[in-house]
Design a protein around this motif. Structure first.
Motif, PDB file in Angstrom:
ATOM      1  N   GLU A  76      15.796 -11.354   8.386  1.00  8.47           N
ATOM      2  CA  GLU A  76      15.494 -12.392   9.376  1.00  8.47           C
ATOM      3  C   GLU A  76      14.042 -12.865   9.225  1.00  8.47           C
ATOM      4  O   GLU A  76      13.765 -14.055   9.321  1.00  8.47           O
ATOM      5  CB  GLU A  76      15.743 -11.826  10.785  1.00  8.47           C
ATOM      6  CG  GLU A  76      15.780 -12.853  11.888  1.00  8.47           C
ATOM      7  CD  GLU A  76      16.999 -13.780  11.830  1.00  8.47           C
ATOM      8  OE1 GLU A  76      17.988 -13.450  11.147  1.00  8.47           O
ATOM      9  OE2 GLU A  76      16.935 -14.856  12.453  1.00  8.47           O
ATOM     10  N   ALA A  79      13.825 -15.192   6.411  1.00  9.02           N
ATOM     11  CA  ALA A  79      14.380 -16.507   6.788  1.00  9.02           C
ATOM     12  C   ALA A  79      13.351 -17.306   7.588  1.00  9.02           C
ATOM     13  O   ALA A  79      13.179 -18.509   7.377  1.00  9.02           O
ATOM     14  CB  ALA A  79      15.661 -16.322   7.590  1.00  9.02           C
ATOM     15  N   ILE A  80      12.641 -16.628   8.490  1.00 10.40           N
ATOM     16  CA  ILE A  80      11.607 -17.299   9.298  1.00 10.40           C
ATOM     17  C   ILE A  80      10.498 -17.846   8.395  1.00 10.40           C
ATOM     18  O   ILE A  80      10.045 -18.981   8.544  1.00 10.40           O
ATOM     19  CB  ILE A  80      11.018 -16.320  10.341  1.00 10.40           C
ATOM     20  CG1 ILE A  80      12.067 -15.995  11.413  1.00 10.40           C
ATOM     21  CG2 ILE A  80       9.750 -16.892  10.975  1.00 10.40           C
ATOM     22  CD1 ILE A  80      11.692 -14.832  12.328  1.00 10.40           C
ATOM     23  N   ARG A  82      10.697 -18.659   5.268  1.00  9.02           N
ATOM     24  CA  ARG A  82      11.215 -19.803   4.500  1.00  9.02           C
ATOM     25  C   ARG A  82      11.244 -21.070   5.335  1.00  9.02           C
ATOM     26  O   ARG A  82      10.921 -22.159   4.855  1.00  9.02           O
ATOM     27  CB  ARG A  82      12.626 -19.518   3.990  1.00  9.02           C
ATOM     28  CG  ARG A  82      12.651 -18.491   2.920  1.00  9.02           C
ATOM     29  CD  ARG A  82      13.837 -18.667   1.978  1.00  9.02           C
ATOM     30  NE  ARG A  82      13.668 -17.729   0.898  1.00  9.02           N
ATOM     31  CZ  ARG A  82      12.792 -17.870  -0.068  1.00  9.02           C
ATOM     32  NH1 ARG A  82      12.036 -18.956  -0.134  1.00  9.02           N
ATOM     33  NH2 ARG A  82      12.668 -16.948  -0.989  1.00  9.02           N
ATOM     34  N   GLU A  83      11.646 -20.921   6.604  1.00  6.27           N
ATOM     35  CA  GLU A  83      11.660 -22.086   7.501  1.00  6.27           C
ATOM     36  C   GLU A  83      10.242 -22.634   7.676  1.00  6.27           C
ATOM     37  O   GLU A  83      10.034 -23.842   7.660  1.00  6.27           O
ATOM     38  CB  GLU A  83      12.231 -21.697   8.872  1.00  6.27           C
ATOM     39  CG  GLU A  83      13.731 -21.420   8.834  1.00  6.27           C
ATOM     40  CD  GLU A  83      14.215 -20.639  10.052  1.00  6.27           C
ATOM     41  OE1 GLU A  83      15.317 -20.078   9.987  1.00  6.27           O
ATOM     42  OE2 GLU A  83      13.473 -20.582  11.069  1.00  6.27           O
ATOM     43  N   ALA A  84       9.287 -21.730   7.857  1.00  6.29           N
ATOM     44  CA  ALA A  84       7.893 -22.156   8.007  1.00  6.29           C
ATOM     45  C   ALA A  84       7.427 -22.875   6.744  1.00  6.29           C
ATOM     46  O   ALA A  84       6.751 -23.908   6.805  1.00  6.29           O
ATOM     47  CB  ALA A  84       7.001 -20.951   8.291  1.00  6.29           C
ATOM     48  N   ASP A  86       9.279 -24.504   4.660  1.00  2.56           N
ATOM     49  CA  ASP A  86       9.945 -25.805   4.570  1.00  2.56           C
ATOM     50  C   ASP A  86       9.309 -26.839   5.491  1.00  2.56           C
ATOM     51  O   ASP A  86       9.303 -28.020   5.207  1.00  2.56           O
ATOM     52  CB  ASP A  86      11.432 -25.674   4.935  1.00  2.56           C
ATOM     53  CG  ASP A  86      12.219 -24.980   3.830  1.00  2.56           C
ATOM     54  OD1 ASP A  86      11.689 -24.893   2.703  1.00  2.56           O
ATOM     55  OD2 ASP A  86      13.345 -24.529   4.099  1.00  2.56           O
ATOM     56  N   ARG A  87       8.800 -26.368   6.652  1.00  4.72           N
ATOM     57  CA  ARG A  87       8.225 -27.279   7.637  1.00  4.72           C
ATOM     58  C   ARG A  87       6.793 -27.668   7.311  1.00  4.72           C
ATOM     59  O   ARG A  87       6.334 -28.720   7.708  1.00  4.72           O
ATOM     60  CB  ARG A  87       8.190 -26.596   9.015  1.00  4.72           C
ATOM     61  CG  ARG A  87       9.516 -26.616   9.727  1.00  4.72           C
ATOM     62  CD  ARG A  87       9.413 -25.735  10.985  1.00  4.72           C
ATOM     63  NE  ARG A  87      10.538 -25.925  11.864  1.00  4.72           N
ATOM     64  CZ  ARG A  87      11.754 -25.469  11.610  1.00  4.72           C
ATOM     65  NH1 ARG A  87      11.985 -24.795  10.487  1.00  4.72           N
ATOM     66  NH2 ARG A  87      12.745 -25.697  12.447  1.00  4.72           N
ATOM     67  N   TYR A 127       4.286 -20.927  13.928  1.00  6.52           N
ATOM     68  CA  TYR A 127       5.752 -20.944  13.871  1.00  6.52           C
ATOM     69  C   TYR A 127       6.288 -19.531  13.624  1.00  6.52           C
ATOM     70  O   TYR A 127       7.208 -19.068  14.298  1.00  6.52           O
ATOM     71  CB  TYR A 127       6.228 -21.894  12.761  1.00  6.52           C
ATOM     72  CG  TYR A 127       7.732 -21.940  12.650  1.00  6.52           C
ATOM     73  CD1 TYR A 127       8.480 -22.751  13.489  1.00  6.52           C
ATOM     74  CD2 TYR A 127       8.411 -21.139  11.721  1.00  6.52           C
ATOM     75  CE1 TYR A 127       9.865 -22.787  13.417  1.00  6.52           C
ATOM     76  CE2 TYR A 127       9.794 -21.158  11.643  1.00  6.52           C
ATOM     77  CZ  TYR A 127      10.511 -21.985  12.491  1.00  6.52           C
ATOM     78  OH  TYR A 127      11.882 -21.990  12.422  1.00  6.52           O
ATOM     79  N   GLU A 131       8.646 -17.370  16.273  1.00  3.30           N
ATOM     80  CA  GLU A 131      10.026 -17.053  15.893  1.00  3.30           C
ATOM     81  C   GLU A 131      10.247 -15.533  15.835  1.00  3.30           C
ATOM     82  O   GLU A 131      11.317 -15.043  16.172  1.00  3.30           O
ATOM     83  CB  GLU A 131      10.386 -17.708  14.549  1.00  3.30           C
ATOM     84  CG  GLU A 131      10.482 -19.221  14.614  1.00  3.30           C
ATOM     85  CD  GLU A 131      11.528 -19.718  15.613  1.00  3.30           C
ATOM     86  OE1 GLU A 131      12.693 -19.295  15.523  1.00  3.30           O
ATOM     87  OE2 GLU A 131      11.172 -20.541  16.488  1.00  3.30           O
ATOM     88  N   ARG A 135      13.341 -13.858  17.647  1.00  2.00           N
ATOM     89  CA  ARG A 135      14.506 -13.538  16.805  1.00  2.00           C
ATOM     90  C   ARG A 135      14.487 -12.210  16.098  1.00  2.00           C
ATOM     91  O   ARG A 135      15.537 -11.708  15.682  1.00  2.00           O
ATOM     92  CB  ARG A 135      14.619 -14.601  15.699  1.00  2.00           C
ATOM     93  CG  ARG A 135      15.042 -15.930  16.187  1.00  2.00           C
ATOM     94  CD  ARG A 135      14.653 -17.012  15.209  1.00  2.00           C
ATOM     95  NE  ARG A 135      15.202 -16.804  13.876  1.00  2.00           N
ATOM     96  CZ  ARG A 135      14.926 -17.603  12.837  1.00  2.00           C
ATOM     97  NH1 ARG A 135      14.127 -18.636  12.991  1.00  2.00           N
ATOM     98  NH2 ARG A 135      15.447 -17.363  11.657  1.00  2.00           N
TER      99      ARG A 135
END
Lengths: 161, 80
Positions: A76, A79-80, A82-84, A86-87, A127, A131, A135
């Protein structure tokens, strides 16, 4: 344990080069080691360290125990990150969360972000910590100065359903 | 079909057990598995719809389960 994702074997100058590293560990977090993150192209290196504080909700805290569903937490956390990535336009993000018994002042979480510019680094770091709070399957049990202890009931709404 | 169920933190002490094997009908959903658990003596204190991870990913109550799945009951998290 360590989950490392490398999306970037690309040469410098690639418009979206970001690699991430997520780790859950029982060992003390060596925050100084995170200060090597990034490259000569990164004008910003941001390190956030969350530490065990000596009070919570008006009670005096003596120490903490963090428990994790480690296999899921590492996945998890990655994943967090990676999201950061991407943003935000950042080059590299590394995050570590500690488990087990921690004393006051010890680092419970550390997030390092390297980026060409500061704004993206601040945005990505913020971020990631927010998260994590929502999460990451990690729980903490507080031991109080009066000898009692209790699981901390989170303020967050929890993960998306 | 058989599932394994993991419990953490507050839920583990509520039950109290770190894990349990659960038998459910083929094609059962997360919601049905939780209902079965709450029928077991000592498990009544579990919320009706706790957050559940299936094979280490957050799931939805209507998600269909498969034999051998690893369910984890996730109490409100408190990391960071």
């Amino acid at each position: 344990m360590k989950a490392t994702g490398d999306r970037t074997k690309a040469p410098t100058g690639d418009p979206d080069p970001c690699s991430v590293s997520a780790r859950i560990t029982e060992e003390p977090i060596q925050t100084d080691r995170l200060l090597d993150l990034g490259s000569r192209a990164d004008g910003a290196l941001l390190l956030f360290v969350g530490r065990v504080r000596d009070h919570n909700d008006g009670r005096s805290v003596a120490r903490l125990r963090y428990e994790a569903y480690a296999e899921m937490a590492e996945r998890e956390l990655e994943a967090i990150l990676r999201e950061a990535a991407d943003r935000c336009q950042v080059t590299r993000i590394e995050a570590v969360h500690r488990t087990g018994e921690l004393e006051i002042g010890e680092a419970s979480v550390a997030i390092a972000v390297a980026s060409p510019h500061r704004a993206a680094a601040f945005e990505a770091s913020r971020y990631v910590i927010e998260e994590i709070k929502k999460r990451l399957p990690v729980w903490k049990r507080e031991a109080y100065a009066d000898g009692s202890d209790a699981w901390v009931r989170a303020a967050s709404d929890g993960p998306p359903r | 079909m058989r599932l394994s169920v993991l419990l953490f933190a507050y839920y583990r002490e509520l039950v109290p057990a770190p894990s349990v094997e659960l038998e459910v009908r083929t094609g059962a959903t997360v919601r049905e598995a939780i209902a079965r658990l709450r029928e077991m003596p000592g498990w009544e204190g579990l919320p009706e719809e706790p957050t559940v991870a299936v094979n280490r990913e957050y799931s939805r109550p209507d998600q269909e389960l498969h034999a051998g799945d690893e369910l984890a009951l996730i109490p409100p998290v408190a990391g960071g």
